[in-house]
Design an enzyme around this catalytic site. Structure first.
Site, PDB file in Angstrom:
ATOM      1  N   HIS A 111       0.832  -1.196   0.000  1.00  0.00           N
ATOM      2  CA  HIS A 111       0.000   0.000   0.000  1.00  0.00           C
ATOM      3  C   HIS A 111       0.871   1.254   0.000  1.00  0.00           C
ATOM      4  CE1 HIS A 111      -4.028  -1.773   0.758  1.00  0.00           C
ATOM      5  NE2 HIS A 111      -3.323  -2.742   1.301  1.00  0.00           N
ATOM      6  N   GLU A 125       1.950   7.625  -9.366  1.00  0.00           N
ATOM      7  CA  GLU A 125       1.331   6.307  -9.372  1.00  0.00           C
ATOM      8  C   GLU A 125       1.566   5.625 -10.717  1.00  0.00           C
ATOM      9  OE1 GLU A 125       0.119   4.455  -7.192  1.00  0.00           O
ATOM     10  OE2 GLU A 125      -0.641   5.621  -5.506  1.00  0.00           O
TER      11      GLU A 125
END
Length: 486
Positions: free
Chosen positions: A168, A288
């Site tokens: 994560h 990302e």
């Protein structure tokens, strides 16, 4: 057979192979500079050009962290992943598929044998500051803060005791707090967290950093291949034919990976949330996998750190968010999931699958499909539908025939240019849930979409029609032994 059991043995293996690992003693700032260097050395993926695929890199002189080193790009090359997992690069998806089908559960060893606990820092000690203990970099100058990007987050269901490991986005917010971003949807650790929060209980969680690459790849499997209650560490055990060793944490009722370089022990606090960029106010989180910097989340759950343990002279492992490293981490499990789903439905037709770099390992797959008879016509499109079911975050699928190399983009595009007509070979599936980090998957971009993270999924059928195979034969060159001429 290689002897990789942890991060250090993986590094030692790569040192024996030219072109796979480099080191530098030059002083580097972990704040943006480290990633800025590696962008040119070996990031690849969806990073803005110029970039390239290259060796992994170890920084031996990290400002503010004299006793630690940082490695980046360990998995940023499919060939290198194959070396460390002891298989051919094009067979990685098949290796993981077999490992999912033959899991080996992890075991717990005694604390005295746990390398990750050679050095211990308790959060209630004077001067404790996780930002000084863990050399977490930022990818860019806009990042919300230092991020742990390769932390194996391990937690358990407070009711059933079932455990899960996942990677994560973890931002260091203060001396003893870390924010944890959960992509909306059925992320197993978020299910555990929400269940604990409803009962007003903290959720114990460990974060293991710097582990066997087999663990890192296995941790990236998603439903339906690994449903709730499936511990992905058992996949890593199958890859190595040896159980992953866990150890009981020192301050929480949870386990961690025993040979990790670092372990952070903490608890997800019920009802405690922070704005992800509270320290920078940039509105940005970190880069990302689609190649864009993610928006800072207004309300992210918080981990209260209880302790940091590590090996002597620890090695911090990190990645660049949009790099080829994410492609391999996410993409190879995607390939395994697709292989498993299609092989069950139509054995022998799917020859290979590649979760393409341009989709970050998540958004696009190339299926290599073989039609054995006329009645197989159309089954290639059925295979694509199954692939969407196997990995729901896929957006685009390109199907090619058996004479096209799915790993060679030029060959795939050649197939699209000579074996595809847009009006008859394109299949649109509108309004399907996909992934919120693609900025085009929003009602602002497409008014027909009802929510962020929805998309029009598309199949590009670039296979040769079975009844026209003779008209699409590629030029036949002589097979020769080129060693005679080299």
């Amino acid at each position: 057979m290689n002897k990789v059991t942890d991060l250090r043995s993986a590094i030692e293996l790569l040192k024996t192979i030219p072109g796979q690992l480099i080191e530098t003693n030059e002083s580097v700032n972990p704040m943006a500079e480290l990633s800025g260097v590696y962008r040119h050395i070996g990031a690849g993926g969806t990073v803005m050009r110029p970039t390239k695929i290259g060796p992994a890199m170890i920084f031996n002189n990290v400002k503010g962290h004299e006793d630690a080193r940082v490695i980046i790009g360990l998995l940023a090359n499919r060939e290198r992943v194959g070396i460390m997992l002891d298989t051919k690069p094009e067979k990685l998806g098949f290796l993981l598929n077999e490992s999912v089908k033959n899991p080996i559960d992890p075991i717990v060893i005694s604390n005295e044998f746990a390398k990750c606990q050679e050095v211990v820092h308790y959060a209630d000690e004077p001067g404790f500051d996780i930002r000084k203990l863990v050399p977490a970099p930022t990818n860019t100058e806009e990042d919300a803060g230092p991020y742990i990007t390769m932390g194996m987050c391990y937690a358990s269901d407070i009711e059933t005791g079932e455990s899960d490991v996942t990677i994560h986005r973890l931002c260091l917010q203060s001396e003893d707090e870390i924010s944890m971003y959960f992509v909306p949807g059925a992320r197993h650790l978020d299910v555990f967290r929400e269940k604990a929060e409803k009962e007003g209980k903290p959720l114990p969680i460990s974060i293991s950093i710097g582990v066997d690459p087999a663990v890192e790849i296995a941790a990236c499997f998603e439903p339906p291949t690994t449903p709730l209650g499936f511990n992905e560490l058992s996949i890593a055990g199958a890859i190595r034919n040896k159980p992953v060793e866990l150890v009981n944490c020192l301050t929480i009722n949870e386990k961690a990976i025993a040979n990790a370089e670092y372990v952070i022990e903490g608890e997800l606090i019920p009802g405690r949330y922070v704005r992800e960029d509270q320290n920078t106010n940039t509105g940005k989180a970190m880069p990302e996998f689609p190649g864009y910097t993610g928006e800072a989340i207004e309300k992210t759950p918080v981990i209260k750190v209880k302790a940091v343990t590590h090996r002597r002279n620890p090695i911090m492992q990190t990645i660049i968010g949009p790099s080829e490293e994410h492609v391999n981490l996410a993409g190879i499990p995607t390939e395994a999931s697709v292989i498993q789903m299609i092989e069950k439905a139509m054995p022998g037709r799917l020859l290979n699958v590649y979760a393409h770099s341009s989709g970050g390992g998540k958004y696009m797959a190339v299926l290599q499909f073989k039609k054995l008879k006329q009645s197989d016509e159309g089954r290639q499109r059925q295979a694509a539908l199954l692939a969407f079911s196997a990995f729901p975050e896929l957006k685009h699928i390109i199907i090619v025939s058996e004479d096209v190399d799915p790993f060679d983009t030029n060959d795939v595009l050649w197939s699209m240019n000579t074996r595809y007509q847009g009006d008859v070979d394109t299949i649109f599936i509108p309004g399907v849930r996909c992934h919120p980090l693609d900025p085009s998957q929003s009602p602002e971009y497409n008014a027909l979409l009802k929510d962020k993270g929805m998309s029009c999924k598309t199949i590009f059928d670039c296979t040769v029609p079975f009844n026209l195979k003779e008209k699409f034969e590629r030029s036949k060159f002589m097979d020769v032994d080129i060693e005679r001429f080299m």
